[in-house]
Design a protein around this motif. Structure first.
Motif, PDB file in Angstrom:
ATOM      1  N   SER A  47       0.823  -1.207   0.000  1.00 42.97           N
ATOM      2  CA  SER A  47       0.000   0.000   0.000  1.00 42.97           C
ATOM      3  C   SER A  47       0.860   1.262   0.000  1.00 42.97           C
ATOM      4  O   SER A  47       0.534   2.262  -0.650  1.00 42.97           O
ATOM      5  CB  SER A  47      -0.931   0.014   1.216  1.00 42.97           C
ATOM      6  OG  SER A  47      -0.184  -0.015   2.425  1.00 42.97           O
ATOM      7  N   ARG A  48       1.994   1.213   0.716  1.00 44.73           N
ATOM      8  CA  ARG A  48       2.897   2.369   0.753  1.00 44.73           C
ATOM      9  C   ARG A  48       3.578   2.584  -0.597  1.00 44.73           C
ATOM     10  O   ARG A  48       3.830   3.717  -1.006  1.00 44.73           O
ATOM     11  CB  ARG A  48       3.947   2.183   1.854  1.00 44.73           C
ATOM     12  CG  ARG A  48       3.374   2.374   3.256  1.00 44.73           C
ATOM     13  CD  ARG A  48       4.439   2.114   4.317  1.00 44.73           C
ATOM     14  NE  ARG A  48       3.909   2.430   5.652  1.00 44.73           N
ATOM     15  CZ  ARG A  48       4.166   3.554   6.310  1.00 44.73           C
ATOM     16  NH1 ARG A  48       4.955   4.470   5.793  1.00 44.73           N
ATOM     17  NH2 ARG A  48       3.644   3.775   7.507  1.00 44.73           N
ATOM     18  N   LEU A  49       3.880   1.490  -1.294  1.00 49.50           N
ATOM     19  CA  LEU A  49       4.470   1.606  -2.630  1.00 49.50           C
ATOM     20  C   LEU A  49       3.476   2.273  -3.593  1.00 49.50           C
ATOM     21  O   LEU A  49       3.863   3.124  -4.405  1.00 49.50           O
ATOM     22  CB  LEU A  49       4.870   0.234  -3.161  1.00 49.50           C
ATOM     23  CG  LEU A  49       6.039  -0.466  -2.448  1.00 49.50           C
ATOM     24  CD1 LEU A  49       6.234  -1.868  -3.001  1.00 49.50           C
ATOM     25  CD2 LEU A  49       7.328   0.338  -2.612  1.00 49.50           C
ATOM     26  N   TYR A  50       2.205   1.879  -3.492  1.00 48.67           N
ATOM     27  CA  TYR A  50       1.175   2.492  -4.344  1.00 48.67           C
ATOM     28  C   TYR A  50       1.043   3.983  -4.048  1.00 48.67           C
ATOM     29  O   TYR A  50       0.910   4.813  -4.956  1.00 48.67           O
ATOM     30  CB  TYR A  50      -0.174   1.789  -4.155  1.00 48.67           C
ATOM     31  CG  TYR A  50      -0.249   0.414  -4.753  1.00 48.67           C
ATOM     32  CD1 TYR A  50       0.444   0.101  -5.922  1.00 48.67           C
ATOM     33  CD2 TYR A  50      -1.008  -0.600  -4.162  1.00 48.67           C
ATOM     34  CE1 TYR A  50       0.384  -1.172  -6.479  1.00 48.67           C
ATOM     35  CE2 TYR A  50      -1.082  -1.867  -4.707  1.00 48.67           C
ATOM     36  CZ  TYR A  50      -0.383  -2.142  -5.874  1.00 48.67           C
ATOM     37  OH  TYR A  50      -0.444  -3.404  -6.431  1.00 48.67           O
ATOM     38  N   TRP A  51       1.074   4.331  -2.767  1.00 50.14           N
ATOM     39  CA  TRP A  51       0.995   5.740  -2.376  1.00 50.14           C
ATOM     40  C   TRP A  51       2.196   6.506  -2.922  1.00 50.14           C
ATOM     41  O   TRP A  51       2.061   7.639  -3.414  1.00 50.14           O
ATOM     42  CB  TRP A  51       0.960   5.863  -0.852  1.00 50.14           C
ATOM     43  CG  TRP A  51      -0.427   5.854  -0.278  1.00 50.14           C
ATOM     44  CD1 TRP A  51      -1.026   4.816   0.389  1.00 50.14           C
ATOM     45  CD2 TRP A  51      -1.391   6.909  -0.324  1.00 50.14           C
ATOM     46  NE1 TRP A  51      -2.301   5.159   0.763  1.00 50.14           N
ATOM     47  CE2 TRP A  51      -2.545   6.446   0.337  1.00 50.14           C
ATOM     48  CE3 TRP A  51      -1.392   8.194  -0.863  1.00 50.14           C
ATOM     49  CZ2 TRP A  51      -3.691   7.227   0.477  1.00 50.14           C
ATOM     50  CZ3 TRP A  51      -2.538   8.978  -0.722  1.00 50.14           C
ATOM     51  CH2 TRP A  51      -3.658   8.496  -0.069  1.00 50.14           C
TER      52      TRP A  51
END
Length: 313
Positions: A47-51
């Motif tokens: 999720s942090r990579l997507y953000w």
């Protein structure tokens, strides 16, 4: 004959820039062991990579819109997709490769001259883009350094113990630019070159768009840091801007080495060095390498299509 020579030179310039971008990608990849990359990626939640990717897109949208704003400033009409296309490719190349004159400026000349933009207008656009870049950096850094001052490590050998004086200087520069946009009616003559302030509306847009870019760029790295990092976003923003200012002033491509050294120096007491290095590695890949790969692909496609159109009957 002259037009043919100009076209051939422009095409050669385009392929030279394409080759330079490919070289930059290869050089960037050579610095890392693929096992380190995978380990760093595995340690960060998806999720942090997507953000981080989403914030990178938002940041580069801001960078791409410098050119659109510049065309409004000089009063020259050009289709919005063309200015954004050029702005994005130029920003991706300059951010990673560095040497703005050989990358961003040359890309703008190559594309805009092919679309009939006069050389003097291209020079004005390049100057406007550079001013916008610094205005945003000075505005955001000024606020953060003044209200959230960092203590400057003695290892940096700067004449200040706090960044607050730097913040005040930065804000005075931005304020002076806005005042000039409001009141200056005649062009300034600087070493034989005339500079005309934009309208206050355009000047404010410069600060806002560039400021948004810096805020998003900082957020990309912040969101990639370990969740246990005991540092608020405003606190990290000031730290990031200090490191980035040093990296930009050094004129090293992407601030490589200078930026990382200062980040590690300032974060070492809060997060493990290994964790920070992993986050920096992924940050380099997402914020610098990924846009450059996309931009290089777009530039290559443009050059191929341009040559195909010339050869088509």
């Amino acid at each position: 004959m002259g037009k043919k020579l100009l076209h051939n030179f422009s095409s050669l310039l385009g392929f030279f820039l394409l080759g330079l971008s490919l070289w930059a990608i290869a050089s960037e990849l050579r610095q890392y062991d693929y096992r380190d990359v995978f380990k760093s990626l595995a340690a960060i939640p998806t999720s942090r990579l997507y953000w981080a990717i989403g914030l990178t897109i938002l940041s580069y949208l801001g960078l791409a819109n410098y050119d659109s704003l510049a065309f409004r400033y000089i009063g020259h009409a050009l289709a919005y997709p063309k200015s954004v296309f050029t702005g994005f490719i130029s920003a991706a190349a300059t951010n990673t490769v560095g040497f703005a004159f050989l990358t961003g400026s040359a890309i703008r000349y190559r594309l805009y001259s092919a679309w009939g933009v006069p050389a003097i207008a291209i020079a004005q656009i390049i100057l406007f883009e550079n001013i916008s870049f610094w205005l945003g950096l000075f505005a955001v850094s000024g606020v953060m350094f003044l209200f959230y001052p960092l203590e400057i490590p003695t290892q940096l050998h700067l004449p200040f113990i706090s960044v607050r004086p730097i913040g005040l200087i930065f804000l005075l520069v931005v304020a002076g630019y806005l005042v000039g946009s409001l009141f200056a009616r005649k062009p300034l003559n600087i070493r034989g070159h005339e500079f005309r302030f934009p309208s206050l509306q355009i000047a404010l847009a410069q600060v806002a768009i560039s400021g948004l870019d810096w805020i998003c760029a900082t957020a990309v790295l912040y969101i990639l840091l370990p969740a246990t990092t005991a540092l608020s976003y405003p606190g990290f923003l000031g730290l990031y801007l200090l490191a980035m200012t040093a990296g930009v002033v050094s004129n090293v491509p992407g601030g490589l080495g200078v930026f990382e050294s200062i980040i590690l120096l300032l974060l070492s007491s809060k997060v493990s060095v290994t964790a920070v290095l992993g986050s920096l590695l992924v940050y380099r890949g997402i914020y610098y390498l990924l846009p450059l790969v996309v931009a290089t692909g777009l530039l290559g496609l443009y050059e191929i299509l341009s040559r195909w159109k010339v050869r088509s009957p």
